[in-house]
Scaffold this active site. Sequence first.
Site, PDB file in Angstrom:
ATOM      1  N   GLU A 160      -5.143  43.490 -46.557  1.00 56.37           N
ATOM      2  CA  GLU A 160      -5.018  42.162 -45.952  1.00 56.37           C
ATOM      3  C   GLU A 160      -3.674  41.869 -45.281  1.00 56.37           C
ATOM      4  O   GLU A 160      -2.913  41.010 -45.731  1.00 56.37           O
ATOM      5  CB  GLU A 160      -5.308  41.081 -46.990  1.00 56.37           C
ATOM      6  CG  GLU A 160      -6.710  41.133 -47.550  1.00 56.37           C
ATOM      7  CD  GLU A 160      -7.070  39.880 -48.341  1.00 56.37           C
ATOM      8  OE1 GLU A 160      -6.175  39.065 -48.598  1.00 56.37           O
ATOM      9  OE2 GLU A 160      -8.249  39.710 -48.674  1.00 56.37           O
ATOM     10  N   GLU A 376     -13.922  43.346 -50.764  1.00 59.83           N
ATOM     11  CA  GLU A 376     -13.764  42.195 -51.661  1.00 59.83           C
ATOM     12  C   GLU A 376     -14.732  41.115 -51.243  1.00 59.83           C
ATOM     13  O   GLU A 376     -14.908  40.841 -50.047  1.00 59.83           O
ATOM     14  CB  GLU A 376     -12.351  41.590 -51.608  1.00 59.83           C
ATOM     15  CG  GLU A 376     -11.306  42.329 -52.384  1.00 59.83           C
ATOM     16  CD  GLU A 376      -9.945  41.633 -52.342  1.00 59.83           C
ATOM     17  OE1 GLU A 376      -9.891  40.389 -52.328  1.00 59.83           O
ATOM     18  OE2 GLU A 376      -8.944  42.362 -52.307  1.00 59.83           O
TER      19      GLU A 376
HETATM   20  C1  BGP Z   1      -7.698  38.302 -51.546  1.00 61.39           C
HETATM   21  C2  BGP Z   1      -6.752  39.236 -52.221  1.00 61.39           C
HETATM   22  C3  BGP Z   1      -6.979  39.402 -53.688  1.00 61.39           C
HETATM   23  C4  BGP Z   1      -7.492  38.177 -54.400  1.00 61.39           C
HETATM   24  C5  BGP Z   1      -8.551  37.433 -53.609  1.00 61.39           C
HETATM   25  C6  BGP Z   1      -8.925  36.099 -54.172  1.00 61.39           C
HETATM   26  O1  BGP Z   1      -7.044  37.689 -50.492  1.00 61.39           O
HETATM   27  O2  BGP Z   1      -6.804  40.510 -51.649  1.00 61.39           O
HETATM   28  O3  BGP Z   1      -5.815  39.936 -54.218  1.00 61.39           O
HETATM   29  O4  BGP Z   1      -6.497  37.404 -54.920  1.00 61.39           O
HETATM   30  O5  BGP Z   1      -8.170  37.242 -52.283  1.00 61.39           O
HETATM   31  O6  BGP Z   1      -8.015  35.138 -53.747  1.00 61.39           O
HETATM   32  P1  BGP Z   1      -7.396  34.052 -54.656  1.00 61.39           P
HETATM   33  O7  BGP Z   1      -6.786  34.794 -55.777  1.00 61.39           O
HETATM   34  O8  BGP Z   1      -6.400  33.324 -53.827  1.00 61.39           O
HETATM   35  O9  BGP Z   1      -8.510  33.174 -55.097  1.00 61.39           O
END
Ligand code: BGP
Length: 469
Positions: A160, A376
């Site tokens: 990301e 993800e």
């Molecule tokens: C993505 C990241 C993860 C994870 C996920 C959920 O952007 O790669 O590391 O954190 O989002 O986001 P959040 O934790 O802000 O809910």
Amino acid sequence: MKRLPEDFIFGGATAAYQAEGATETDGKGRVAWDTFLEDNYWYTAEPASDFYHRYPVDLELAEKFGIKGIRISIAWSRIFPNGFGEVNQKGVDFYHDLFDECHKRGVEPFVTLHHFDTPEVLHSQGDFLNRENVEHFVNYAKFCFTEYGKQVNYWTTFNEIGPIGDGQYLNGKFPPGIKYDLAKVFQSHHNMMIAHAKAIAHFKDNKLSGEIGIVHALPTKYPYDPNSPEDVRAAELEDIIHNKFILDATYLGKYSEETLNGVKEILEANGGELDIRPEDLDILHYAKDMNDFLGINYYMSDWMRGPYNGNTTITHNATGEQGSSEYKIKGVGMREFEVDVPRTEWDWMIYPQGLYDQIMRVVRDYPNYKKIYITENGLGYKDHFEDNTVYDDERIDYIKQHLLAIYDAIQDGADVRGYFLWSLMDVFSWSNGYEKRYGLFYVNFETQERFPKKSAYWYKKLSETHIIE
Ligand code: BGP
């Protein structure tokens, strides 16, 4: 009956900093997040899910619940505590042991080199805005390719690039907490794309074994009123900031004219200039067909209204109080929640069609993409723990709807090879803490015990049958 392909892989995702804990153990160097969380948030990366010590438990559970792949990231500062120079052998050994355990359990590791956690020494010198750090990253990548080449079949350079630039320089919720500096956002994206291109060029030029790609977060941007040219433009500009700029760099090896026009329009309203050199474009061009796969992280879509010429204001909803976020960028537009789409307590709009649209956009606009993994996707929720489990029907429904979107995209010609649920076990959320849970396995962060949720049993069956029901 909708069945995903036989070789489609069902996995779970983690990230070093959010899972490992042990931030000062065995010679690990500090990262900028250590100080930033202490100063700005109500939690730290201790204990996280203590994955540093408990990974055998998580991998045993993974095997038991039919999980065939795991996204793991290497903490750069465990290997090079200062980002370069002296190597920390204990850190190196830890990942050898972890990858061995993955293979022992039949869980393929998909390994990311950088998941938001640049060593503090390099971060304090400008992170990727400093071009010297591009070289430090490439050297760290080369070290890992050599050291772990026999154990790792799937490499990802960055997780990301988009949210890193946004978090660091737009909304300020990532260290160093700078707000509303659009030029820095694009420069960070650009420099990180150079680092990616250099790392994969090394990998391919040296004919290293395995596959390599990159993971991009691709939130889909829609105009609030498709008949309003201003709303359409707002959605296009938002898309350039979050998606198109980095996708162009990845697969076109340059920035298209529409992208450059959009960047110009945004910087005219916000100030600042970009440093894009001819040699940067050479390396982007050289690497554009070298990506073996694209990882797409997808959680949400946004609806945009334009024009907006007031001051930029972004308020982050960190606590899960629905409706507390705000997003308006000068010269770009405003996010609008009043559409007929459900959203999470953290104001993330749940829209599976957005995943379909995003996959098909890659297929259409970047036909040299080769193949896609959904690296993800998942539902952040204030889970209710009872009877030693969580009855997370909302999460099951969320996953199911998104898998149906993937199924449709495959029917329509997209080459999608797998799905990694964020997250395998509960971890903490960078800017939302320990209350926002995503895992298949509930983690009691005090005792570090794991408890499979209802979704884990559902996911096991899915992984066995490949049938979405
Ligand atoms: C993505 C990241 C993860 C994870 C996920 C959920 O952007 O790669 O590391 O954190 O989002 O986001 P959040 O934790 O802000 O809910």
